[in-house]
Design a protein around this motif. Structure first.
Motif, mmCIF file in Angstrom:
data_model
loop_
_atom_site.group_PDB
_atom_site.id
_atom_site.type_symbol
_atom_site.label_atom_id
_atom_site.label_comp_id
_atom_site.label_asym_id
_atom_site.label_seq_id
_atom_site.Cartn_x
_atom_site.Cartn_y
_atom_site.Cartn_z
ATOM 1 N N ARG A 91 28.311 38.078 47.943
ATOM 2 C CA ARG A 91 29.313 37.029 47.735
ATOM 3 C C ARG A 91 30.112 37.257 46.462
ATOM 4 O O ARG A 91 31.281 36.889 46.384
ATOM 5 N N VAL A 92 29.478 37.871 45.483
ATOM 6 C CA VAL A 92 30.137 38.087 44.197
ATOM 7 C C VAL A 92 31.077 39.278 44.238
ATOM 8 O O VAL A 92 32.127 39.278 43.581
ATOM 9 N N VAL A 93 30.748 40.301 45.037
ATOM 10 C CA VAL A 93 31.532 41.542 45.065
ATOM 11 C C VAL A 93 33.016 41.309 45.340
ATOM 12 O O VAL A 93 33.875 41.863 44.641
ATOM 13 N N PRO A 94 33.403 40.502 46.354
ATOM 14 C CA PRO A 94 34.844 40.283 46.589
ATOM 15 C C PRO A 94 35.572 39.721 45.376
ATOM 16 O O PRO A 94 36.708 40.115 45.091
ATOM 17 N N PHE A 95 34.928 38.824 44.645
ATOM 18 C CA PHE A 95 35.557 38.256 43.455
ATOM 19 C C PHE A 95 35.688 39.295 42.349
ATOM 20 O O PHE A 95 36.683 39.323 41.614
ATOM 21 N N LEU A 96 34.706 40.177 42.226
ATOM 22 C CA LEU A 96 34.791 41.248 41.235
ATOM 23 C C LEU A 96 35.932 42.198 41.566
ATOM 24 O O LEU A 96 36.645 42.678 40.671
ATOM 25 N N LEU A 97 36.110 42.487 42.852
ATOM 26 C CA LEU A 97 37.195 43.378 43.274
ATOM 27 C C LEU A 97 38.568 42.756 43.039
ATOM 28 O O LEU A 97 39.565 43.466 42.890
ATOM 29 N N LEU A 98 38.615 41.429 43.002
ATOM 30 C CA LEU A 98 39.890 40.745 42.779
ATOM 31 C C LEU A 98 40.282 40.679 41.305
ATOM 32 O O LEU A 98 41.422 40.336 41.000
ATOM 33 N N ILE A 99 39.339 40.987 40.420
ATOM 34 C CA ILE A 99 39.614 40.854 38.984
ATOM 35 C C ILE A 99 40.817 41.695 38.540
ATOM 36 O O ILE A 99 41.702 41.180 37.841
ATOM 37 N N PRO A 100 40.915 42.998 38.907
ATOM 38 C CA PRO A 100 42.103 43.767 38.484
ATOM 39 C C PRO A 100 43.405 43.148 38.978
ATOM 40 O O PRO A 100 44.390 43.073 38.224
ATOM 41 N N PHE A 101 43.409 42.696 40.236
ATOM 42 C CA PHE A 101 44.612 42.051 40.777
ATOM 43 C C PHE A 101 44.955 40.785 40.002
ATOM 44 O O PHE A 101 46.123 40.531 39.679
ATOM 45 N N MET A 102 43.946 39.984 39.697
ATOM 46 C CA MET A 102 44.179 38.736 38.967
ATOM 47 C C MET A 102 44.696 39.012 37.561
ATOM 48 O O MET A 102 45.565 38.290 37.056
ATOM 49 N N LEU A 103 44.194 40.077 36.915
ATOM 50 C CA LEU A 103 44.652 40.410 35.562
ATOM 51 C C LEU A 103 46.120 40.846 35.581
ATOM 52 O O LEU A 103 46.914 40.438 34.724
#
Length: 290
Positions: free
Chosen positions: A5-17
């Motif tokens: 469940r956490v992995v998708p949010f971690l992958l979104l971090i670069p996009f969010m930054l």
């Protein structure tokens, strides 16, 4: 299970930054364009900088030049890209080596495209030399001067060469899907290939074509390298003039450059809103959901 469940949010971090950086830059442009730059002693919000920019005849000419570049580049590239896409599908070349050849211009940087354009279309370039060797040109000076003119035809040609394949590749999946289902069904019922394309395939592919048009228009309007390398001395394209204004030694003139950037943002947003409105009406007319 929790890790999954956490992995998708971690992958979104670069996009969010990256998104956060872009939003911060936009806010900075808006605030400084309104005259608030505390480090330079400007602490009053005002629209005067926008008014001065819009009153300046030279800047308005630059704005019109960039709009002309964006409009003609987007229109012609959209038409040619749609024809290329239709040809690929009709000739069963939508995959493999031919598609790779079509994609190549997309990978070439715009600055390199500008250099290629100079090498090809300058009055001593490759194309005039070929014409001269074939006897079609008796003097290099008789070759049309596409570069460095106020029409910005050289910049438009460069954008067309690079962006037409983008339109073809961008619309390929949708047009191929429509052509192989509804288009072929229409041909089986007696419609000619031309009528099937213009009555079914093309209208159903218009959302993708319109998206490609909007992307090219906004990019060409805000493009810097191509108009700088291929454009006229006067009027300069709006992004070029904006950069020159940004480098003015007097830092208290910085809001003028930010106001010019603000105008670019406003026009881009208006184009996006116009596109959304047109797509909403089109989807509503077809009975679908926008």
């Amino acid at each position: 299970m929790k890790n999954r469940r956490v992995v998708p949010f971690l992958l979104l971090i670069p996009f969010m930054l990256v998104t956060a950086a872009i939003i911060a830059a936009v806010i900075n442009v808006i605030v400084q364009g309104l005259g608030y730059i505390r480090a330079f002693g400007l602490t009053t919000f005002t629209l005067d900088y926008y008014k001065e920019v819009l009153k300046e005849p030279g800047l308005m000419k630059s704005l019109l030049a960039s709009l002309r570049i964006a409009f003609f580049s987007a229109v012609i590239a959209s038409i040619l890209g749609t024809l290329i896409c239709a040809a690929l599908i009709r000739c069963r070349k939508a995959e493999g080596g031919m598609l790779t050849v079509v994609r190549l211009p997309i990978l070439v940087p715009h600055a390199v495209v500008a250099v290629f354009t100079v090498a090809l279309l300058s009055q001593t370039g490759i194309i005039p030399r070929i014409f001269y060797a074939l006897g079609l040109l008796h003097n290099y000076n008789h070759f049309p001067d596409f570069l460095y003119g106020q029409s910005y035809s050289g910049a438009i040609i460069a954008y067309i060469w690079k962006e037409s394949p983008f339109v073809a590749y961008f619309t390929l999946a949708l047009m191929k899907s429509v052509g192989e289902t509804l288009g072929e069904a229409a041909e089986n019922l007696g419609a000619s290939p031309v009528r099937s394309f213009f009555d079914i395939t093309l209208p159903m592919s218009m959302p993708a074509i319109a998206q490609a048009f909007l992307i090219i228009f906004i990019f060409a309007f805000g493009g810097y390298e191509v108009p700088l390398l291929l454009g006229a001395t006067e009027p300069k394209a709006f992004p070029v003039q904006t950069y020159i204004q940004f480098q003015t030694p007097d830092l208290k003139d910085r809001p003028y450059a930010m106001a010019m950037n603000g105008i670019t943002l406003i026009l881009s947003a208006l184009m996006a809103m116009l596109y959304a409105l047109l797509m909403h009406r089109l989807m509503k007319k077809r009975g679908g959901r926008a």
